[in-house]
Write a protein that holds these residues in place. Structure first.
Motif, PDB file in Angstrom:
ATOM      1  N   LEU A 129      -2.116   4.011  -1.027  1.00 33.37           N
ATOM      2  CA  LEU A 129      -2.490   4.590   0.609  1.00 33.37           C
ATOM      3  C   LEU A 129      -1.674   5.696   1.943  1.00 33.37           C
ATOM      4  O   LEU A 129      -2.512   6.324   2.346  1.00 33.37           O
ATOM      5  CB  LEU A 129      -3.604   3.322   1.639  1.00 33.37           C
ATOM      6  N   ASP A 130      -0.568   4.596   2.071  1.00 34.56           N
ATOM      7  CA  ASP A 130       0.513   5.355   2.908  1.00 34.56           C
ATOM      8  C   ASP A 130       1.047   6.090   1.975  1.00 34.56           C
ATOM      9  O   ASP A 130       2.170   6.114   2.911  1.00 34.56           O
ATOM     10  CB  ASP A 130       1.615   4.292   3.331  1.00 34.56           C
ATOM     11  N   ILE A 131       1.348   6.590   1.164  1.00 31.76           N
ATOM     12  CA  ILE A 131       1.974   7.918   0.557  1.00 31.76           C
ATOM     13  C   ILE A 131       1.010   8.831   0.751  1.00 31.76           C
ATOM     14  O   ILE A 131       0.288   9.416  -0.235  1.00 31.76           O
ATOM     15  CB  ILE A 131       2.243   7.755  -0.545  1.00 31.76           C
ATOM     16  N   ALA A 132       1.237  10.175   1.632  1.00 32.25           N
ATOM     17  CA  ALA A 132       0.050  11.422   1.346  1.00 32.25           C
ATOM     18  C   ALA A 132       0.126  12.177   0.550  1.00 32.25           C
ATOM     19  O   ALA A 132      -0.789  12.837   0.102  1.00 32.25           O
ATOM     20  CB  ALA A 132       0.580  12.085   2.621  1.00 32.25           C
ATOM     21  N   ALA A 143       0.650  -1.052   0.444  1.00 32.47           N
ATOM     22  CA  ALA A 143      -0.129   0.546   0.296  1.00 32.47           C
ATOM     23  C   ALA A 143       0.904   0.847  -0.012  1.00 32.47           C
ATOM     24  O   ALA A 143       0.805   2.389   1.090  1.00 32.47           O
ATOM     25  CB  ALA A 143      -1.051  -0.374   1.446  1.00 32.47           C
ATOM     26  N   CYS A 144       1.916   1.276  -0.509  1.00 32.59           N
ATOM     27  CA  CYS A 144       3.000   2.451  -0.489  1.00 32.59           C
ATOM     28  C   CYS A 144       3.902   2.091  -1.505  1.00 32.59           C
ATOM     29  O   CYS A 144       5.322   1.773  -1.821  1.00 32.59           O
ATOM     30  CB  CYS A 144       4.353   2.135   0.793  1.00 32.59           C
TER      31      CYS A 144
END
Lengths: 391, 391
Positions: A92-95, A61-62
């Protein structure tokens, strides 16, 4: 069609000034599929989004944005929605993902519109585009005298409404702010609408904002924009409880549909301002427009840069007649003004129309891209991971 | 003291697998001020945050993180709060800023603790640290048989509670999910607590989550974690209205205090799970802990990586006796396991204690940093903007 190539172009003015002018650089996106090319623009830090496009996978998720885009099938608007969601799932986990996705989503809509020979708003399901009333969007002057001169100039230009923002506003005393707003109103006269953009200067401090409400009311200010950061819902709600006539506006900081919805559901705003270059593109912006419309909140674009970004930001609500205002950049940098081969200018009645042309109807000028291009090279683990393409 | 140097170290396993294991790479942060050095860790895409550290200014609210950190004065906890806010102000329009800030904020607390000879929790105002009950945090097996074996192994290891997450869960039928949860419960026996982490698999789809509630109740699951993305507040609230015994847990996706607060105020969660490596560091995590405590919501750390990150994530609530659970990574990569010279292991009663040592009390091993270092070089406009430092 398959998405065969995506190119990112980092453009910048030779000198970047430390002021709130977001048009000093740009990240343009070009997507190619079959014989077609679409263009988009991210309202982002160009280098950060370029890194986000190519970054090595950290876990499931990154992952880099390109993993979710290249090779995807593109035939219908539903494909764009699917790709939009796929980018968010993998990132998902990269702003930064939402900002990077924005220009890509816009370019996909432009491309599909060109392939079908339809403006984007038609692909979104609207039969007709209604004219918008542009408000001139600019920064406060460094002093009240400058603000007065700017207001007079915009009145002479015939704008029905003018917004002033950032600069010294909110950083000093209420009296100093009052001087600026008084100067703006004096320069505009009583007939021209006036909006004020505080640029999140008070963070979440309700008292600072509340201390200005009576003054803003006195000068008949239509909305107070971003007194607080986007997440400070409780502060927005508390400020609304003061019962001022001035409505609250916010939303440019929204990176996804949910953040914009929170401002509507829990922040009590009257205007939701969406930048398609930040929220993840036209796809989520359209969803916000429909949500706002159903709840009596007015949708407005947020655009301070190019006319490519302007067309993209108008498409989501071009077909919604009740939402009349649109932000119109009048202080854009030379780069932003020169970038597109055509511009969206006001008609004889001062109204703005989205182009009646396929896609966004606005094409960038390749020669201008070349002139302002900032080459980027990223090496990771000894290998070249990214090198800017030629336009 | 002045902040004289900040180094970012991108570390990675030789091979990154496409699974939900966030410990396969790391972005370590080293801050130097006067004779002192502090360490922190960002839970981020390392390349994207490195770009965010050095990116050229786009405008006054779109500036690199280093502009807000280097040269700043550091004497007291209030200085850390000021620097934290300064980073957010200058990086307002860069979504990645919060992730990048996280490791820096952690390193500042570590450094100040070392300089004062105090653990971080004391600098936060707590006199005493209370032991936490670690739950073993791991991924679901690829099939129910693997999940059963994993559950048995953790029971034998003596954990009071075990969490399973990601993998196939939520991607197939309710019956398939039931097999996994049944296997987990069978392997753990009736006495060991069981939590389930859906890893945002249902997006915002309440029906998908609601269809699993009775099953989760039947196997006495303590909490259902992240059925939805962090922003889907209305979905969380709707799921809570179903009246299941299983509580909702979320928060790891929060990039700032406000996002965590929204889940408490409007999402109806019972557990708020904060990763200090994502929310902007120990400073906002502490604020969430105090907010949650005042509203009857249980604070829990989110940590799936190193023991440096584990210590950082426990400090904000180490002194809050009523908040007893802590996430304890049991499947971390070789990189994450080897990175620190000391580890936080359970005592004879199975309890975990934050180190009784200055700062975070956990030091990375420079030789391990060297062994896993991924060198990065970024060139912009023909000049080298960033090149990895030597450890």
């Amino acid at each position: 069609m398959k998405i065969e190539a995506v190119d990112l172009f980092y453009l910048a003015m030779p000198t970047i000034r430390n002021v709130g002018d977001g048009s000093q650089d740009a990240l343009l996106v070009r997507v190619a599929a079959g014989p077609w090319v679409g263009w988009g623009e991210c309202e982002t830090s160009p280098l950060v989004s370029i890194a986000n496009w190519v970054c090595p996978m950290s876990h499931s998720a990154c992952r880099p944005v390109r993993d979710a885009v290249l090779g995807q099938s593109l035939e219908t608007p539903a494909d764009i929605a699917r790709i939009n969601q796929h980018v968010r799932d993998l990132g998902l986990d990269i702003a930064q993902t939402d900002h990077t996705l924005s220009g890509i989503d816009i370019a996909l809509w432009d491309l599909l519109g060109k392939q079908r020979g339809e403006p984007v708003y038609r692909l979104l399901g609207d039969k007709q585009a209604y004219p918008k009333t542009p408000y001139a969007s600019q920064l406060f002057g460094d002093d009240a005298g400058q603000t007065l001169a700017k207001a007079r100039a915009m009145r002479e230009e015939g704008y029905a409404a003018v917004k002033f923002g950032w600069g010294p506003f909110g950083r000093g005393s209420v009296a100093e702010d009052r001087e600026h707003v008084a100067a703006a109103r004096e320069g505009l006269g009583q007939e021209v609408g006036l909006m004020v953009d505080a640029g999140t200067v008070w963070g979440e401090d309700v008292a600072q904002a509340a201390a200005r409400l009576a003054m803003l009311d006195a000068f008949d200010v239509t909305w107070l924009e971003e007194p607080f950061v986007s997440g400070a819902l409780a502060s927005y709600q508390a400020l609304v409880q003061h019962g001022s006539r001035v409505r609250m506006a916010a939303g440019e900081g929204a990176h996804n549909f949910h953040m914009a919805r929170h401002l509507i559901d829990h922040g009590g705003i009257g205007y939701v301002q969406i930048d398609t270059g930040r929220i993840g593109g036209i796809t989520p912006a359209r969803r916000v427009a429909e949500y706002a419309d159903a709840r009596g909140v007015t949708f407005v674009n947020h655009t301070f840069t190019t006319h490519l970004a302007l067309s993209a930001s108008l498409q989501p609500y071009a077909g919604m007649q009740a939402h009349t205002f649109c932000e119109y950049p009048v202080e854009a940098s030379e780069l932003a003004r020169r970038l597109t081969r055509t511009a969206m200018t006001r008609d004889a009645n001062g109204q703005l129309h989205v182009p009646d042309a396929p896609g966004l109807g606005i094409e960038p000028d390749l020669a201008v891209i070349k002139a302002y291009l900032v080459p980027v090279e990223i090496r990771v683990g000894g290998a070249t991971l990214y090198r800017s393409s030629e336009p």
